[in-house]
Write a protein that holds these residues in place. Structure first.
Motif, mmCIF file in Angstrom:
data_model
loop_
_atom_site.group_PDB
_atom_site.id
_atom_site.type_symbol
_atom_site.label_atom_id
_atom_site.label_comp_id
_atom_site.label_asym_id
_atom_site.label_seq_id
_atom_site.Cartn_x
_atom_site.Cartn_y
_atom_site.Cartn_z
ATOM 1 N N SER A 1 0.808 4.475 2.071
ATOM 2 C CA SER A 1 -0.577 4.920 2.112
ATOM 3 C C SER A 1 -0.693 6.437 2.203
ATOM 4 C CB SER A 1 -1.303 4.269 3.294
ATOM 5 O OG SER A 1 -0.679 4.662 4.507
ATOM 6 N N SER A 2 0.341 7.108 2.690
ATOM 7 C CA SER A 2 0.281 8.566 2.794
ATOM 8 C C SER A 2 0.719 9.240 1.502
ATOM 9 C CB SER A 2 1.163 9.044 3.955
ATOM 10 O OG SER A 2 2.514 8.744 3.683
ATOM 11 N N GLY A 3 1.111 8.468 0.486
ATOM 12 C CA GLY A 3 1.508 9.037 -0.793
ATOM 13 C C GLY A 3 2.985 9.359 -0.856
ATOM 14 N N ARG A 4 3.757 8.968 0.140
ATOM 15 C CA ARG A 4 5.195 9.232 0.145
ATOM 16 C C ARG A 4 5.944 8.092 -0.515
ATOM 17 N NH1 ARG A 4 6.163 11.498 6.254
ATOM 18 N NH2 ARG A 4 4.650 13.191 6.115
ATOM 19 N N VAL A 5 7.085 8.432 -1.083
ATOM 20 C CA VAL A 5 7.925 7.440 -1.740
ATOM 21 C C VAL A 5 9.080 7.113 -0.807
ATOM 22 C CG1 VAL A 5 9.376 6.987 -3.741
ATOM 23 C CG2 VAL A 5 7.299 8.320 -4.000
ATOM 24 N N ASP A 6 9.384 5.834 -0.667
ATOM 25 C CA ASP A 6 10.474 5.400 0.195
ATOM 26 C C ASP A 6 11.806 5.693 -0.491
ATOM 27 O OD1 ASP A 6 12.006 4.270 2.161
ATOM 28 O OD2 ASP A 6 11.373 2.200 1.756
ATOM 29 N N ILE A 7 12.685 6.430 0.196
ATOM 30 C CA ILE A 7 13.961 6.818 -0.394
ATOM 31 C C ILE A 7 14.858 5.617 -0.646
ATOM 32 C CG2 ILE A 7 15.068 7.247 1.829
ATOM 33 C CD1 ILE A 7 15.570 9.334 -1.325
ATOM 34 N N THR B 1 -2.270 1.258 -14.383
ATOM 35 C CA THR B 1 -1.310 1.731 -13.403
ATOM 36 C C THR B 1 -0.870 0.556 -12.551
ATOM 37 O OG1 THR B 1 -2.470 3.844 -13.334
ATOM 38 C CG2 THR B 1 -0.930 3.371 -11.543
ATOM 39 N N PRO B 2 0.465 0.344 -12.427
ATOM 40 C CA PRO B 2 0.915 -0.774 -11.606
ATOM 41 C C PRO B 2 0.603 -0.541 -10.137
ATOM 42 C CG PRO B 2 2.769 0.535 -12.346
ATOM 43 C CD PRO B 2 1.541 1.068 -13.025
ATOM 44 N N ASN B 3 0.252 -1.612 -9.460
ATOM 45 C CA ASN B 3 -0.090 -1.519 -8.043
ATOM 46 C C ASN B 3 1.086 -2.000 -7.206
ATOM 47 O OD1 ASN B 3 -2.654 -0.626 -8.640
ATOM 48 N ND2 ASN B 3 -3.468 -2.695 -8.793
ATOM 49 N N ASN B 4 2.109 -1.184 -7.099
ATOM 50 C CA ASN B 4 3.274 -1.512 -6.284
ATOM 51 C C ASN B 4 3.112 -0.842 -4.932
ATOM 52 O OD1 ASN B 4 4.342 -2.915 -8.374
ATOM 53 N ND2 ASN B 4 5.714 -1.298 -9.050
ATOM 54 N N SER B 5 2.738 -1.621 -3.943
ATOM 55 C CA SER B 5 2.499 -1.044 -2.627
ATOM 56 C C SER B 5 3.799 -0.684 -1.936
ATOM 57 C CB SER B 5 1.716 -2.030 -1.759
ATOM 58 O OG SER B 5 2.448 -3.231 -1.619
ATOM 59 N N GLU B 6 4.926 -1.266 -2.376
ATOM 60 C CA GLU B 6 6.176 -0.967 -1.704
ATOM 61 C C GLU B 6 6.785 0.346 -2.180
ATOM 62 O OE1 GLU B 6 9.246 -3.569 -4.411
ATOM 63 O OE2 GLU B 6 8.261 -4.509 -2.698
ATOM 64 N N GLU B 7 6.382 0.855 -3.350
ATOM 65 C CA GLU B 7 6.939 2.109 -3.836
ATOM 66 C C GLU B 7 6.236 3.327 -3.238
ATOM 67 O OE1 GLU B 7 7.398 2.491 -7.976
ATOM 68 O OE2 GLU B 7 8.550 0.653 -8.188
ATOM 69 N N VAL B 8 4.952 3.235 -3.028
ATOM 70 C CA VAL B 8 4.204 4.366 -2.499
ATOM 71 C C VAL B 8 3.446 3.893 -1.270
ATOM 72 C CG1 VAL B 8 2.434 6.076 -2.980
ATOM 73 C CG2 VAL B 8 3.948 5.335 -4.809
#
Length: 72
Positions: A28-34, A19-26
Motif C-alpha cells: 500500500s505504500s508503493g514499495r516493492v517486496d525484495i 494494469t494487473p492488480n497484484n497486491s503482493e507485488e506492490v
C-alpha cells in the motif's frame, strides 16, 4: 511515381490495456517486496539453466550420432 498513404479505418480494434492488480507485488505504500523480485530472478535463472542443459544434451546427442555414423 506517386506515393499513396494507406489509412487504416480500423484503428481501435485492440482492447484497452489493463494494469494487473497484484497486491503482493506492490504494498500500500508503493514499495516493492525484495523477496518477490528475488524469486522472479531465481525462476528466470532456472529457466535459462534448463534451456542450456537441453541444448548441451542435443549437442552431445548429435556428436554421438555422427560418431556412430562415421564409425561404420
Amino acid at each position: 511515381m506517386s506515393s499513396e498513404k494507406v489509412i487504416s479505418t480500423e484503428l481501435n480494434d485492440l482492447p484497452p490495456l489493463k494494469t494487473p492488480n497484484n497486491s503482493e507485488e506492490v504494498s500500500s505504500s508503493g514499495r516493492v517486496d525484495i523477496n518477490i523480485l528475488l524469486n522472479r530472478a531465481r525462476k528466470v535463472k532456472e529457466k535459462e539453466t534448463r534451456t542450456n542443459l537441453v541444448f548441451a544434451g542435443l549437442i552431445v546427442s548429435l556428436m554421438f550420432i555422427v560418431g556412430l555414423i562415421l564409425s561404420f
